[in-house]
Structures are given as structure tokens and as C-alpha cells.
Design a protein around this motif. Structure first.
Motif, short mmCIF file in Angstrom:
data_model
loop_
_atom_site.label_atom_id
_atom_site.label_comp_id
_atom_site.label_asym_id
_atom_site.label_seq_id
_atom_site.Cartn_x
_atom_site.Cartn_y
_atom_site.Cartn_z
N GLY A 153 -1.26 12.32 6.90
CA GLY A 153 -1.66 11.34 5.89
C GLY A 153 -0.68 11.29 4.74
O GLY A 153 -0.37 10.21 4.20
N PHE A 154 -0.16 12.45 4.33
CA PHE A 154 0.86 12.49 3.29
C PHE A 154 2.11 11.73 3.73
O PHE A 154 2.70 10.96 2.96
N ALA A 155 2.53 11.94 4.99
CA ALA A 155 3.72 11.25 5.49
C ALA A 155 3.53 9.74 5.49
O ALA A 155 4.44 8.99 5.11
N TYR A 156 2.36 9.27 5.90
CA TYR A 156 2.09 7.84 5.89
C TYR A 156 2.13 7.29 4.47
O TYR A 156 2.74 6.25 4.19
N SER A 157 1.46 7.98 3.53
CA SER A 157 1.38 7.48 2.16
C SER A 157 2.74 7.51 1.47
O SER A 157 2.96 6.75 0.52
N ALA A 158 3.66 8.38 1.94
CA ALA A 158 5.00 8.45 1.35
C ALA A 158 5.98 7.50 2.02
O ALA A 158 7.18 7.59 1.79
#
Length: 401
Positions: A153-158
Motif C-alpha cells: 500500500g505504501f508503494a502504491y501511494s508513493a
């Protein structure tokens, strides 16, 4: 000290310094006045923040984080690095291949807990701005699903462009998942969810690599992956239907790599923009049906299968590696249509077969320049008889054996 204008370079405004009239003490002081500012000048501090962040992205994330203690300016620079490579090496941990996890499961639990803690600390402090590459490489399983979901989820949001999740055990074994050798253990592989955040911030993802996890279900409409052009699945549990759903939803896909995906049986690859297809050691595959008008590279390695490819106008490279004894890759080639653009043909023969049969198909290879025959076993006497049949057509640029 006399300062005289240099007449030879008066137009450039340069000056020469004469220290002849100075005492030794004054002369030394004058030299220090000239050299000291140059020697101690902080060139790095003059660089803009974006250049410093690029430099920090070239070192491990642990080394980049250490620079936060240099000064107030450096305190937060590392939080903007755009390459997050998270593995045992970059986090200053013991390399997994030197640890005997199978003999000592408590050690694996301790190392996995330490790894998860370190990654959470890094992501908690990182600003999450426009990451170019986000890689997690460590033997984790479904027991760490909540943490892995959070990291993805962090990778998607970044707005990550390149995402790699490598949970492969490589040279070591654990008692917490199903190893390549077939040993069965308690925890299952991590189930990767092909569903980016609903706000569409995952649409910047262009490369996705998954290793040693599960992808058995895929939404029929993968919104958020419109920019994905490269997909690599290695030791991934995935079904034929899931592959079809991915192909139909990822319209920008150019490269597909399926390696050791043992649940695939009747594989259908339908994609108008696909350029490269690799199917390697998928042991359960029986048939492959390809509908990809723009395909340029096709690599197959494994046992004999039924291949169906009705149209191949742009196929330039065909690599076929058969691994079972007495299976001839020419049977695979003969199932394909006339390959008018084929430039390079690589065939691996696991047994002593008549390679000269390959030349019977030359009418199908009008543009062929290179043939590579890979002889897995020693052919001894057979090799001389093979060479006697090799009459190379004029259209062939070279022949490699």
C-alpha cells in the motif's frame, strides 16, 4: 607582497603573486591565506537538495539514513530517496543464505521479526514521494501478510514505478512455507492482492516482479494498472484464469515472464501489444495458445507441449529448450506458422536426435540469420553425421552449432 597584473593575460583579468619581498613567516601566512579557503571549501553543501537526494539513492537505505546526523539540512534529505531496496544487505543484517533456517526455525522467526521492524521504521520516516524502485527481498510468508499489505500500500501511494516483491527462499529452507523441493510446511505463501488503492494512485506502476507468493485470484477489471508494461512471475501460484484476466486488463503490457508457475495447465495469451513472452519450467503446462500479433520474442523451456500460434508476422527470436529425453524441439517449431521475420532460432536437444531435420524447415525461415543448436549430452559419433547434412541456404547469415 607585490601583486602585479599579468600582461600576458590582461584581457582575462588574471593576476600573479610575488612573494619575494616577504619574510618566511609572512610568506607562509600568505600561502595559507590563498590555499586554506580552497582546501576547506564545502563543495557538497553547495549542491541543491535534489542532487543530494539522487546521490543518497545510490547507496543503501541504511547508509542514507545515517547522514541525518550530519546537520540540520541533512536530517530529512534521506527521507526523499527514490530507490528503496530493502533486503538483508541494505538493512545491515546477516545474509539469509548463511543461516540454516530449516534446522533452527526460531532463528528464522527472530530474523524475520527484525527485518519487519527495520522496514516499518524506514517507511514510517520516509516521505513516500514518487519512488522509482521499491524492492523487498526476504523470505517472508502469509504469517507476515499484514505487514506486506502495508508495504505494498505504501508503494502504491508513493506512485512507485518499479515494484519487486521477492519472498524466495533461494539457498535455504524454512519450516514455514512450501519449498521448491516439495517439502510441505505450516504457513502458505503470501497472497498478493492485485488491487491498488481506489484513488488510482497505483497507476504509475510500470514494472511488477513477484517471487514465491500466491496470485490465485485477480479482479476481472484491474483498474490502476494501465501503465504496467512488464510483469514477471517466478514461483508464483497462479491459475490460467488469473493470467487471462491480467492480460485482458493490462492494456500497456509489453513483456510477460512466467517461470516455475506450476498451476498453469492450458495457458492462453491474448494481447495485441505484447512484444516478449517467456514461459520457463512451468511443469504442469500442457498447451499454450498465443494471440499476440506484435510478438517479437518467444522463449519456451520445459517439456513438450501443444503450441498454437496462428499468426506471427513480427516474431524475430524464437528460443526453445526441451528438457525431457527424446523430445524434439522441431515438433514445437513445426506447430507454429510460417515465420517470415524470424532472425534468430535457438533449439536445445536433450538427446541424440537428428538435427538435420531443422534444415527441412528452411522454407519457413526466409529472414533467418542465426541458428543455435544446444547439445545437452555428448553426441560423439553423431556429430560428424549431423555436420554432413548442414547445407546452409544463401539466405542464412551465419550458422552456430
Amino acid at each position: 607582497m607585490n601583486i602585479e597584473q599579468n600582461t600576458n593575460s590582461c584581457n582575462s583579468g588574471s593576476f600573479s603573486f610575488s612573494l619575494d619581498g616577504c619574510s618566511p613567516l609572512n610568506r607562509r601566512q600568505c600561502m595559507e591565506d590563498v590555499e586554506h579557503p580552497i582546501q576547506n571549501f564545502d563543495w557538497i553543501s553547495t549542491l541543491p537538495d535534489d542532487i543530494l537526494i539522487k546521490i543518497l539513492s545510490l547507496v543503501t537505505v541504511s547508509d542514507a539514513a545515517v547522514t541525518s546526523c550530519l546537520s540540520t539540512r541533512w536530517r530529512h534529505l534521506w527521507k526523499n530517496v527514490d530507490h528503496l531496496i530493502l533486503n538483508a544487505h541494505t538493512l545491515k543484517m546477516q545474509e539469509p543464505e548463511v543461516l540454516n533456517y530449516h534446522a533452527n526455525p526460531k532463528l528464522w522467526n527472530a530474523e524475520a521479526t527484525k527485518f519487519v521492524y527495520k522496514v516499518n521504521e524506514i517507511l514510517r520516516n520516509h516521505y513516500g514521494n514518487r519512488i522509482k524502485e521499491f524492492t523487498v527481498r526476504f523470505p517472508l510468508t502469509s504469517a507476515h501478510a499484514s505487514e506486506l499489505d502495508h508495504w505494498i500500500g505504501f508503494a502504491y501511494s508513493a506512485s512507485t514505478e518499479k515494484l519487486c516483491l521477492d519472498l524466495d527462499e533461494k539457498h535455504y529452507k524454512s519450516n514455514c512455507w512450501i519449498c521448491r523441493s516439495g517439502w510441505k510446511f505450516a504457513s502458505k505463501p503470501y497472497e498478493f492482492l492485485l488491487s491498488p488503492s481506489t484513488d488510482g494512485r497505483g497507476c504509475r506502476l510500470s514494472e511488477l516482479t513477484l517471487s514465491n507468493c500466491s496470485l490465485e485470484t485477480a479482479p476481472t477489471n484491474l483498474s490502476g494498472f494501465s501503465c504496467l508494461h512488464s510483469l514477471s512471475l517466478i514461483y508464483v501460484s497462479i491459475t490460467d484464469a488469473a493470467v487471462s484476466d491480467i492480460m485482458s486488463s493490462c492494456c500497456a503490457l509489453r513483456s510477460l515472464n512466467l517461470e516455475d508457475c506450476d498451476q498453469l495447465i492450458h495457458l492462453t495469451i491474448t494481447h495485441s501489444q505484447l512484444l516478449s513472452l517467456r514461459i520457463v519450467l512451468c511443469s504442469s503446462v500442457i498447451s499454450v495458445c498465443i494471440h499476440a500479433d506484435n510478438l517479437e520474442l518467444f522463449v519456451y523451456k520445459g517439456q513438450k507441449i501443444n503450441a498454437e500460434y496462428e499468426h506471427a508476422p513480427f516474431l524475430e527470436e524464437l528460443l526453445v529448450y526441451f528438457v525431457e529425453k527424446n523430445e524434439c524441439p522441431l515438433d514445437f517449431v513445426s506447430a507454429l506458422p510460417k515465420l517470415s521475420k524470424l532472425d534468430r532460432l535457438v533449439l536445445q536437444f536433450p538427446a541424440c536426435l537428428h538435427v538435420s531435420r531443422a534444415l527441412q524447415h528452411t522454407f519457413r525461415f526466409a529472414a533467418l540469420k542465426t541458428i543455435v543448436f544446444i547439445l545437452v549430452r555428448s553426441w560423439k559419433e553423431s556429430i560428424s553425421s549431423i555436420l554432413g547434412y548442414m547445407v546452409v541456404p544463401a539466405s542464412f547469415g551465419s550458422l552456430v552449432s
